[in-house]
Enzyme design. Structure first.
Site, mmCIF file in Angstrom:
data_model
loop_
_atom_site.group_PDB
_atom_site.id
_atom_site.type_symbol
_atom_site.label_atom_id
_atom_site.label_comp_id
_atom_site.label_asym_id
_atom_site.label_seq_id
_atom_site.Cartn_x
_atom_site.Cartn_y
_atom_site.Cartn_z
ATOM 1 N N ASN A 74 0.821 -1.202 0.000
ATOM 2 C CA ASN A 74 0.000 0.000 0.000
ATOM 3 C C ASN A 74 0.863 1.263 0.000
ATOM 4 O O ASN A 74 0.958 1.957 -1.012
ATOM 5 C CB ASN A 74 -0.943 -0.026 1.212
ATOM 6 N N ASP A 75 1.529 1.516 1.115
ATOM 7 C CA ASP A 75 2.255 2.779 1.237
ATOM 8 C C ASP A 75 3.373 2.906 0.197
ATOM 9 O O ASP A 75 3.681 4.012 -0.242
ATOM 10 C CB ASP A 75 2.851 2.902 2.640
ATOM 11 N N VAL A 76 3.965 1.775 -0.219
ATOM 12 C CA VAL A 76 5.103 1.855 -1.138
ATOM 13 C C VAL A 76 4.680 2.216 -2.562
ATOM 14 O O VAL A 76 5.526 2.429 -3.420
ATOM 15 C CB VAL A 76 5.925 0.543 -1.169
ATOM 16 N N VAL A 77 3.348 2.252 -2.836
ATOM 17 C CA VAL A 77 2.880 2.675 -4.154
ATOM 18 C C VAL A 77 2.009 3.919 -4.054
ATOM 19 O O VAL A 77 1.325 4.279 -5.012
ATOM 20 C CB VAL A 77 2.086 1.554 -4.876
ATOM 21 N N ALA A 110 0.951 3.213 7.409
ATOM 22 C CA ALA A 110 1.079 4.610 7.799
ATOM 23 C C ALA A 110 -0.268 5.225 8.164
ATOM 24 O O ALA A 110 -0.332 6.340 8.648
ATOM 25 C CB ALA A 110 1.731 5.416 6.677
#
Lengths: 467, 105
Positions: free
Chosen positions: A393-396, A434
């Site tokens: 999720n957060d990495v994209v 996050a």
């Protein structure tokens, strides 16, 4: 005298293998040899100590017996545990073994303290300080590692106690006071065991409030703690092998911890104090919540993938948790047979630990060349037909590029929003670690495929077979 | 204060050793690719298992009728060995996976 010199030389050789081993471990080609080299050095150090360490007291038969028994038991249990553990459970295994090292250092400090009680010392008692610090750091490392182990195993839930930070500060002051008092007023057996107790509790409360996704950083930090505790043991015995090994791991571990934090674009204090939880509300994008996401069915996904030229899979934490790496490789092979080019895009902090995703995919026989790092794959994403994001999720999240108010602003991301189509496989609409919204989910080219990663991939693979 | 300075003065060799080893640790791993973070951490974890040498020394120094020292030392040897053996075996298993496999058609 000769044997003493040979002993010292053995420690020198062991120290050298530790340094070279660590050096080789940081390059992919030599890593495995480096590990074996360090292991051989360890063997030399242990053997030399057993054979050459002289302490001329009669009747040590029992001691030798117990040492050998201990070595045998430790070897058998250690080998079985290490061989049996699932690849997905690696991080907690490392944490467990780390805790054992911490316990060993603390136990040594306890015995040495007993001896120390009989010694007459005037002036500054450096030996006592080393013992107290060894006990403190060893115990914190032990209890902290056990909590980290329990959390990753899912046996212990994330829990923030009321006033956790304040309590931790209080405990930290208490241990400092306990050590300072004994340094001035002389050693005291009662206070020594109070210190042990407080240190164990501190270790627990230190790790307790930290979330599962941050556990790798904590384990790495505790790893360097244990190194320092081992080095204190080296001070006690003036043992160069323990000193080199301990200090080396202490400093290398600290750097590694910082590198891991950097890859997440966060500071170590931020990880340890868990500032993320509190700042969720300040994200600027929460106002326009009337956006809707578009779902896609399994069979539509299968068709879309089968008729694409190039597909990039972005595996994340969710894939690791669902242990879906094998079925993911299965899908990749099926698509390859249909002439689709499939690659994996690995974010530096994907999975449960940096580098963990590569280990998981390698276990499922995914060829090394197919796993591409962020810098390598990002320029190619614009020419990619479909990106499949599995449990990441957060990495994209494009907010890391576009939204300066976002807590993750500035974190390097995989730019999957450049691709022609994006499919997000996710359990539900919950936000990532996050705790922030991901606008990518609302993009016109994005489709959501809800469900457990393993389950969905299995269905998807059988659908692709039939297309 | 003077006592502390004296202590440092008499152990100067050790202080040098400490500082050089710290710098060496930083230098040795400062340029490591992200894919190796986990194996490297695991390998470092095995190396600090050298603390088991201390546990063995404790046992060799203990007098055979000091049961407390023997029991605690025995435990220390077991957990220390666990750290060493488990650490190295786990690291080897991780790294084994990185070796290149023959390409499938």
């Amino acid at each position: 005298m000769i044997s003493l010199n040979i002993l010292e030389i053995s420690y020198l050789i062991a120290s050298l293998t530790f340094i070279l081993g660590l050096k080789m471990l940081s390059h992919p080609d030599s890593a495995r040899k480096g590990n074996l080299l360090a292991a051989a050095g360890m063997g030399i150090a242990v053997l030399a100590t057993l054979v050459l360490y002289q302490d001329f007291d009669a009747g040590k038969g029992l001691n030798y017996g117990l040492i050998f028994l201990g070595l045998v038991i430790g070897t058998i249990i250690g080998t079985i545990m290490a061989k049996k553990v699932q690849m997905t459970a690696m991080p907690q295994m490392v944490s467990f073994f780390n805790g054992m090292g911490g316990a060993c250092a603390a136990l040594i400090a306890i015995i040495e303290f007993q001896h120390h009680q009989h010694a007459e010392i005037t002036g500054f008692d450096g030996e006592l300080l080393v013992m107290l610090l060894g006990l403190l750091i060893g115990s914190v490392s032990f209890s902290g590692s056990m909590i980290a182990y329990g959390k990753l195993e899912g046996k212990i839930k994330d829990k923030v106690l009321p006033m956790n930070q304040a309590v931790n500060m209080l405990l930290l002051l208490t241990v400092t006071g306990l050590i300072a008092y004994q340094m001035f007023a002389g050693s005291d057996p009662v206070l020594f065991y109070v210190l042990l107790g407080v240190a164990l509790i501190y270790g627990i409360l230190f790790v307790m409030p930290i979330g599962g996704a941050d556990m790798p950083v904590v384990i790495s930090l505790l790893n360097s703690f244990t190194g320092i505790a081992a080095a204190f043991g080296g001070f006690l015995y003036d043992n160069k092998a323990m000193l080199t090994g301990g200090i080396l791991v202490g400093s290398a571990g600290t750097i590694l911890t910082i590198l891991m934090c950097k890859a997440m674009n966060r500071s170590l204090t931020n990880v340890l104090l868990g500032a993320f939880g509190g700042s969720t509300a300040t994200s600027s994008k929460s106002g326009d919540s009337d956006q809707t996401v578009r779902e896609i069915s399994i069979s539509d996904t299968a068709v879309l993938l089968s008729y694409s030229q190039s597909v990039v899979i972005v595996p994340g934490y969710g894939l690791a948790v669902a242990q879906a790496q094998h079925i993911c490789h299965e899908l990749e092979k099926l698509l390859e047979e249909k002439g689709v080019e499939v690659n994996y895009a690995i974010h530096p902090v994907a999975g449960r630990m940096p580098g963990h995703m590569n280990v998981l995919l390698a276990e499922a026989d995914v060829p090394y060349e197919r796993m591409q790092e962020m810098e390598e794959i990002n320029p190619k994403l614009a020419n990619t037909d479909v990106v499949v994001v599995i449990g990441a999720n957060d990495v994209v999240n494009p907010a890391a590029k576009n939204d300066p108010a976002s807590p993750i602003y500035g974190m390097p991301i995989l730019e999957v929003d450049q691709a022609k189509n994006v499919i997000i496989m996710k359990r539900g609409m919950s936000s990532g670690y996050a705790g922030i919204e991901n606008e990518l989910f609302f993009y016109p080219k994005t489709r959501m495929l809800f469900g457990d990663a393993k389950d969905s991939l299995q269905k998807l693979a059988s659908e692709v077979k039939d297309v | 204060m003077e006592a502390i300075l004296n202590y440092i003065g008499t152990n100067m060799e050790m202080v040098y050793f400490l500082i050089l080893a710290i710098l060496l640790g930083v230098e040795v791993i400062s340029n490591v690719p992200a894919i190796l973070h986990t194996p490297l951490m695991s390998g470092a974890n095995a190396i600090h298992g050298v603390v088991v040498v201390g546990a063995i020394i404790v046992m060799l120094q203990a007098s055979p009728d000091n049961y407390l020292a023997l029991v605690v030392g025995f435990l220390a040897v077991i957990v220390g060995t666990l750290n060493v053996i488990g650490g190295f075996v786990v690291t080897d298993r991780m790294l084994e996976m990185f070796k290149k496999k023959p390409k499938k058609s």
